[in-house]
Write an enzyme that holds these catalytic residues in place. Structure first.
Site, PDB file in Angstrom:
ATOM      1  N   GLU A  45       0.851  -1.192   0.000  1.00  4.84           N
ATOM      2  CA  GLU A  45       0.000   0.000   0.000  1.00  4.84           C
ATOM      3  C   GLU A  45       0.889   1.245   0.000  1.00  4.84           C
ATOM      4  O   GLU A  45       1.921   1.275   0.682  1.00  4.84           O
ATOM      5  CB  GLU A  45      -0.836  -0.041   1.286  1.00  4.84           C
ATOM      6  CG  GLU A  45      -1.638   1.209   1.556  1.00  4.84           C
ATOM      7  CD  GLU A  45      -2.369   1.159   2.898  1.00  4.84           C
ATOM      8  OE1 GLU A  45      -3.425   1.770   2.998  1.00  4.84           O
ATOM      9  OE2 GLU A  45      -1.872   0.498   3.841  1.00  4.84           O
ATOM     10  N   LYS A 114      -9.338   2.703  -1.576  1.00  2.00           N
ATOM     11  CA  LYS A 114      -9.615   2.145  -0.242  1.00  2.00           C
ATOM     12  C   LYS A 114     -10.963   2.610   0.300  1.00  2.00           C
ATOM     13  O   LYS A 114     -11.218   3.816   0.404  1.00  2.00           O
ATOM     14  CB  LYS A 114      -8.478   2.581   0.691  1.00  2.00           C
ATOM     15  CG  LYS A 114      -8.382   1.834   2.002  1.00  2.00           C
ATOM     16  CD  LYS A 114      -7.138   2.311   2.738  1.00  2.00           C
ATOM     17  CE  LYS A 114      -6.815   1.465   3.954  1.00  2.00           C
ATOM     18  NZ  LYS A 114      -5.545   1.920   4.564  1.00  2.00           N
ATOM     19  N   CYS A 148      -5.230  -3.020   2.923  1.00  5.30           N
ATOM     20  CA  CYS A 148      -4.887  -2.944   4.348  1.00  5.30           C
ATOM     21  C   CYS A 148      -6.070  -3.063   5.314  1.00  5.30           C
ATOM     22  O   CYS A 148      -6.589  -4.148   5.543  1.00  5.30           O
ATOM     23  CB  CYS A 148      -4.079  -1.672   4.584  1.00  5.30           C
ATOM     24  SG  CYS A 148      -3.056  -1.711   6.079  1.00  5.30           S
TER      25      CYS A 148
END
Length: 262
Positions: A45, A114, A148
């Site tokens: 990431e 995200k 994540c």
């Protein structure tokens, strides 16, 4: 359809706010991944900048410009698919933590920003949450994109599984002291959805935070195909996508679900 897939995990020490140095690492690792015969290389990431979010305006570009365009060209040059997230422009003064899946021809098969912003790293102060989940259709099958903190939201992974995903990617910057959470959640997501989970985490220290790597590939039975340590390294493993159907046939979780009562 190709069922055997060779995947490399580019577990790198991301240099804070230094895209040029990080890009060098990505180029080196991508060339090495290709040399090993990999079909795909996955990076962490925010591999280009780390959590230099307060300077997002300096780095962020639309997903067809800047480092995204360079990634596409790198994929095409080496004839290898590439995935990892960088800061993107989602709109005027809006920035996303965005992963783009570039195939071996350098084409984007889909992009994902995200969905769940992580307050412990102040993401919600600087970034805008993505608008939707993203399932990419590759020559070897369907894959879901996550980043994540998304790992803590099983609903997203289940959604991908129900949409036909055989694999989900998780580029990450996941720090100590939560190694047990990382390993447990990755295995849980793989086991409960009977699919491969491919996770690439960073290593090194940044802003007083230590990152532990442990990039890994978990198979649909919950076994570790490969798990790296805490040093910067490129890990490579071969997986057999056909295993997804085998495991799903063995324990028919999806046929036995009762969503009407949940």
């Amino acid at each position: 359809a190709v069922m055997k897939l060779t995947i490399s995990l580019g577990q790198m020490d991301v240099k804070l706010g230094d895209p040029a140095a990080n890009w060098e690492t990505v180029q080196t690792m991508t060339a090495e991944a290709k040399q090993r015969g990999s079909d795909l290389v996955v990076f962490p990431e925010l591999w280009s900048t780390g959590y230099d979010l307060e300077n997002a305006v300096r780095y962020a570009t639309p997903t067809d410009e800047g480092l995204f365009a360079q990634m596409a060209a790198l994929a095409q040059t080496h004839r290898i698919a590439i995935l990892g997230s960088c800061l993107s422009r989602l709109g005027d003064r809006q920035f996303g933590n965005t992963a783009v899946y570039f195939d071996a021809n350098g084409r984007s098969l889909g992009e994902y920003s995200k969905l769940h912003l992580f307050r412990l790293m102040q993401e919600e102060q600087f970034l805008t949450a993505g608008p939707q989940s993203t399932l990419v259709e590759t020559e070897w099958g369907k894959a879901g994109l996550t980043i994540c903190y998304d790992l803590r939201f099983p609903e997203l992974f289940r959604r991908y599984a129900l949409a036909g995903a055989q694999l989900v990617f998780v580029p990450a910057e996941w720090p100590h002291p939560r190694l047990a959470h990382w390993r447990t959640l990755l295995r849980a997501r793989a086991i409960e959805n009977q699919m491969f989970v491919v996770a690439c985490n960073r290593v090194g220290r940044s802003k007083e935070t230590d990152f532990f790597g442990h990039s890994c590939i978990v198979d649909p039975w919950g076994e570790m195909v490969i798990e790296l340590g805490e040093a910067e390294m490129l890990g490579t493993a071969v997986i057999d996508i056909a295993k997804v159907n085998e495991v799903r046939a063995k324990i028919p979780v999806f046929a036995d679900r009762r969503p009407e009562v949940y």
